[in-house]
Design a protein around this motif. Structure first.
Motif, PDB file in Angstrom:
ATOM      1  N   UNK A 100       0.787  -1.228   0.000  1.00 28.04           N
ATOM      2  CA  UNK A 100       0.000   0.000   0.000  1.00 28.04           C
ATOM      3  C   UNK A 100       0.823   1.284   0.000  1.00 28.04           C
ATOM      4  N   UNK A 101       2.142   1.209   0.150  1.00 26.66           N
ATOM      5  CA  UNK A 101       2.967   2.403  -0.008  1.00 26.66           C
ATOM      6  C   UNK A 101       2.946   2.890  -1.450  1.00 26.66           C
ATOM      7  N   UNK A 102       2.715   1.995  -2.404  1.00 21.88           N
ATOM      8  CA  UNK A 102       2.839   2.363  -3.810  1.00 21.88           C
ATOM      9  C   UNK A 102       1.634   3.035  -4.417  1.00 21.88           C
ATOM     10  N   UNK A 103       0.469   2.966  -3.728  1.00 19.00           N
ATOM     11  CA  UNK A 103      -0.738   3.543  -4.347  1.00 19.00           C
ATOM     12  C   UNK A 103      -1.629   4.280  -3.348  1.00 19.00           C
ATOM     13  N   UNK A 104      -1.068   4.589  -2.188  1.00 17.57           N
ATOM     14  CA  UNK A 104      -1.787   5.367  -1.166  1.00 17.57           C
ATOM     15  C   UNK A 104      -2.990   4.625  -0.587  1.00 17.57           C
ATOM     16  N   UNK A 105      -2.896   3.316  -0.468  1.00 19.91           N
ATOM     17  CA  UNK A 105      -3.887   2.454   0.183  1.00 19.91           C
ATOM     18  C   UNK A 105      -5.235   2.451  -0.540  1.00 19.91           C
ATOM     19  N   UNK A 106      -5.238   2.649  -1.836  1.00 19.11           N
ATOM     20  CA  UNK A 106      -6.500   2.709  -2.575  1.00 19.11           C
ATOM     21  C   UNK A 106      -6.909   1.364  -3.153  1.00 19.11           C
ATOM     22  N   UNK A 107      -5.955   0.534  -3.541  1.00 18.65           N
ATOM     23  CA  UNK A 107      -6.287  -0.779  -4.072  1.00 18.65           C
ATOM     24  C   UNK A 107      -6.864  -0.717  -5.468  1.00 18.65           C
ATOM     25  N   UNK A 108      -7.346  -1.878  -5.937  1.00 17.69           N
ATOM     26  CA  UNK A 108      -7.781  -1.991  -7.334  1.00 17.69           C
ATOM     27  C   UNK A 108      -9.190  -2.550  -7.469  1.00 17.69           C
ATOM     28  N   UNK A 109     -10.011  -2.362  -6.459  1.00 17.37           N
ATOM     29  CA  UNK A 109     -11.415  -2.757  -6.579  1.00 17.37           C
ATOM     30  C   UNK A 109     -12.102  -1.904  -7.640  1.00 17.37           C
ATOM     31  N   UNK A 110     -13.014  -2.522  -8.380  1.00 16.40           N
ATOM     32  CA  UNK A 110     -13.812  -1.774  -9.338  1.00 16.40           C
ATOM     33  C   UNK A 110     -14.858  -0.953  -8.590  1.00 16.40           C
ATOM     34  N   UNK A 111     -14.920   0.333  -8.883  1.00 13.62           N
ATOM     35  CA  UNK A 111     -15.900   1.197  -8.239  1.00 13.62           C
ATOM     36  C   UNK A 111     -15.609   1.472  -6.785  1.00 13.62           C
ATOM     37  N   UNK A 112     -14.326   1.418  -6.394  1.00 15.66           N
ATOM     38  CA  UNK A 112     -13.966   1.644  -4.988  1.00 15.66           C
ATOM     39  C   UNK A 112     -14.253   3.079  -4.578  1.00 15.66           C
ATOM     40  N   UNK A 113     -14.574   3.249  -3.312  1.00 12.87           N
ATOM     41  CA  UNK A 113     -14.856   4.568  -2.775  1.00 12.87           C
ATOM     42  C   UNK A 113     -13.627   5.193  -2.149  1.00 12.87           C
ATOM     43  N   UNK A 114     -13.830   6.258  -1.376  1.00 18.37           N
ATOM     44  CA  UNK A 114     -12.695   6.955  -0.758  1.00 18.37           C
ATOM     45  C   UNK A 114     -12.093   6.150   0.386  1.00 18.37           C
ATOM     46  N   UNK A 115     -10.878   6.532   0.779  1.00 15.70           N
ATOM     47  CA  UNK A 115     -10.182   5.892   1.889  1.00 15.70           C
ATOM     48  C   UNK A 115     -10.846   6.290   3.198  1.00 15.70           C
ATOM     49  N   UNK A 116     -11.272   5.293   3.990  1.00 20.57           N
ATOM     50  CA  UNK A 116     -11.922   5.553   5.277  1.00 20.57           C
ATOM     51  C   UNK A 116     -11.376   4.599   6.319  1.00 20.57           C
ATOM     52  N   UNK A 117     -11.836   4.766   7.553  1.00 20.06           N
ATOM     53  CA  UNK A 117     -11.427   3.864   8.628  1.00 20.06           C
ATOM     54  C   UNK A 117     -10.340   4.447   9.500  1.00 20.06           C
ATOM     55  N   UNK A 118     -10.269   5.775   9.586  1.00 18.92           N
ATOM     56  CA  UNK A 118      -9.242   6.398  10.406  1.00 18.92           C
ATOM     57  C   UNK A 118      -7.884   6.423   9.740  1.00 18.92           C
ATOM     58  N   UNK A 119      -7.855   6.204   8.417  1.00 16.01           N
ATOM     59  CA  UNK A 119      -6.609   6.150   7.664  1.00 16.01           C
ATOM     60  C   UNK A 119      -6.549   7.337   6.711  1.00 16.01           C
ATOM     61  N   UNK A 120      -5.369   7.885   6.553  1.00 16.11           N
ATOM     62  CA  UNK A 120      -5.217   9.007   5.628  1.00 16.11           C
ATOM     63  C   UNK A 120      -3.805   9.008   5.050  1.00 16.11           C
ATOM     64  N   UNK A 121      -3.728   9.050   3.716  1.00 17.91           N
ATOM     65  CA  UNK A 121      -2.443   9.214   3.045  1.00 17.91           C
ATOM     66  C   UNK A 121      -2.327  10.674   2.630  1.00 17.91           C
ATOM     67  N   UNK A 122      -1.270  11.336   3.038  1.00 16.75           N
ATOM     68  CA  UNK A 122      -1.114  12.756   2.753  1.00 16.75           C
ATOM     69  C   UNK A 122      -0.051  12.984   1.688  1.00 16.75           C
ATOM     70  N   UNK A 123      -0.307  13.983   0.844  1.00 17.17           N
ATOM     71  CA  UNK A 123       0.616  14.321  -0.225  1.00 17.17           C
ATOM     72  C   UNK A 123       0.036  13.946  -1.581  1.00 17.17           C
TER      73      UNK A 123
END
Length: 430
Positions: free
Chosen positions: A49-72
């Motif tokens: 997850x360092x390589x894509x800011x914890x977004x993953x490759x799900x189709x139709x994925x939503x925003x990053x949630x769960x108390x997690x935040x990638x900055x920059x």
């Protein structure tokens, strides 16, 4: 990025200085070559997850949630699994020693959307093929965040049984994927369960969510899987964004659950109070759990997952593992995601630092220190510990890199810069 730095590689000088360093360490009874052989065999699980800011490759994925935040917003984030694998290939080529890769469930590959509870090993065959070719092991994690059914901050502890059942099914499916990794690759996959469950403000009832969580976790791990293929781990957290007042899986909950269910405990360097460190927890928790999983990170003010530095705590973590003879009971993984700098460089910096810390720990005169301590000769103990800080371990590190055909010093930076110019800069933000 700046212009190319001068090469650090002068083979004859490195070999000569290494020889002198070996003599210095030998005076303390330390076998440097033996230490390098041991170092080479210690796997470090790099986190995808360092390589894509914890977004993953799900189709139709939503925003990053769960108390997690990638900055920059540094350019070049991986947008596909193929891009992420290419980035990992470059990073791993700059890092000596055994390596693994830690995947989250959202890094599946599928042309059609796949519900979280429906993931199967076939959705990860691209990663398995990649790992086979590179002779690296894979670890795994269910993804219990960034989903509509985790939006209110509860998953396995949710008061709605239907929501709990969904996340139980997802974790059960994840265990099958993990076991597939271990069986196929011939090295057990450690599957870490981290839950974002908690509340922003003070709860009226702390008991019920934890009772539901324990019951749900029992359902998740009810099917016994061979440990030579799969290992379960549970991870605690102090707080997160939107979960500032209460987390269901606290440190005490995770420790109690791991010890009572005979599974691994995950210690994340950023998941405790700012005055706590996980280095001191290693010897304590290993008295009661079969193995540990470490998520080595660097908190700054909170669990902000900064790139790992070669700082006092990282060194203390490595020393505790080595001095305690626990290399076979501690699974070392990394967990940071910095989007403010080149993401590939972040992997290289953090992973090389972890291995540097392990090298320094392996060059430690543990036998002599224990002897002095047993004889209550605390003067010799302190003097020796302090002397080791200025020993020429850097010369040993340079030779280690040279002898393992990876760049010495900052020579790894130029391939990263070239890759940024030719590949990363051409990626448009998805």
């Amino acid at each position: 990025m700046r212009d190319q730095q001068p090469s650090m590689t002068d083979n004859k000088t490195i070999e000569s200085v290494y020889g002198s360093a070996c003599e210095r360490f030998s005076a303390f009874g330390i076998d440097v070559e033996g230490a390098l052989e041991r170092l080479d065999a210690i796997p470090i699980s790099m986190h995808c997850w360092q390589g894509d800011d914890v977004l993953g490759f799900e189709k139709g994925a939503g925003p990053l949630t769960g108390g997690i935040q990638a900055t920059g917003n540094y350019p070049g984030r991986a947008r596909t699994a193929d891009e992420l694998r290419a980035d990992l290939d470059l990073a791993m080529a700059q890092i000596p020693g055994a390596k693994r890769l830690n995947l989250h469930a959202i890094y599946l590959e599928s042309e059609a959307p796949v519900a979280r509870e429906a993931i199967e090993p076939r959705h990860f065959t691209g990663w398995v093929d990649w790992a086979k070719e590179r002779k690296v092991g894979l670890d795994f994690n269910p993804t219990c965040f960034s989903h509509p059914l985790s939006a209110d901050g509860m998953t396995l502890s949710h008061p709605d049984a239907a929501v709990r059942d969904f996340w139980i099914a997802h974790c059960q499916a994840s265990r099958k994927v993990s076991a597939f990794f271990g069986e196929t690759l011939g090295t057990p996959s450690v599957m870490n369960i981290w839950l974002p469950d908690g509340m922003k403000d003070l709860p009226a009832d702390r008991f019920a969510p934890r009772e539901r969580m324990a019951d749900a976790l029992d359902a998740v791990i009810a099917d016994k899987l061979p440990r030579e293929h799969h290992k379960d781990a549970i991870e605690s957290k102090l707080f997160g964004l939107g979960l500032e007042s209460y987390t269901v899986v606290s440190g005490e909950f995770a420790l109690g659950y791991a010890t009572s269910r005979d599974i691994l405990l995950c210690l994340d360097a950023g998941h405790f109070h700012p005055t706590e460190v996980i280095s001191d927890k290693i010897s304590s928790t290993l008295q009661f759990v079969p193995e540990l999983l470490l998520h080595v990170s660097r908190p700054v003010r909170w669990d902000s997952d900064h790139v790992v530095l070669l700082d006092d705590e990282l060194q203390a973590i490595a020393v505790e593992i080595v001095r305690g003879g626990a290399l076979d009971r501690v699974n070392i993984g990394l967990d940071f995601f910095d989007a403010s700098i080149n993401r590939v460089a972040a992997w290289v910096i953090g992973t090389r630092n972890m291995r540097k810390a392990l090298l320094r720990a392996l060059l430690d005169p543990t036998t002599a220190l224990r002897k002095a301590e047993a004889e209550r000769d605390f003067t010799t103990r302190l003097a020796t510990m302090e002397e080791m800080k200025s020993m020429p371990w850097g010369a040993v590190w340079d030779f280690y890199c040279l002898s393992r055909n990876v760049p010495v010093g900052l020579d790894w930076l130029e391939p990263i810069r070239t890759y940024e110019r030719t590949v990363l800069s051409k990626r448009k933000a998805a």
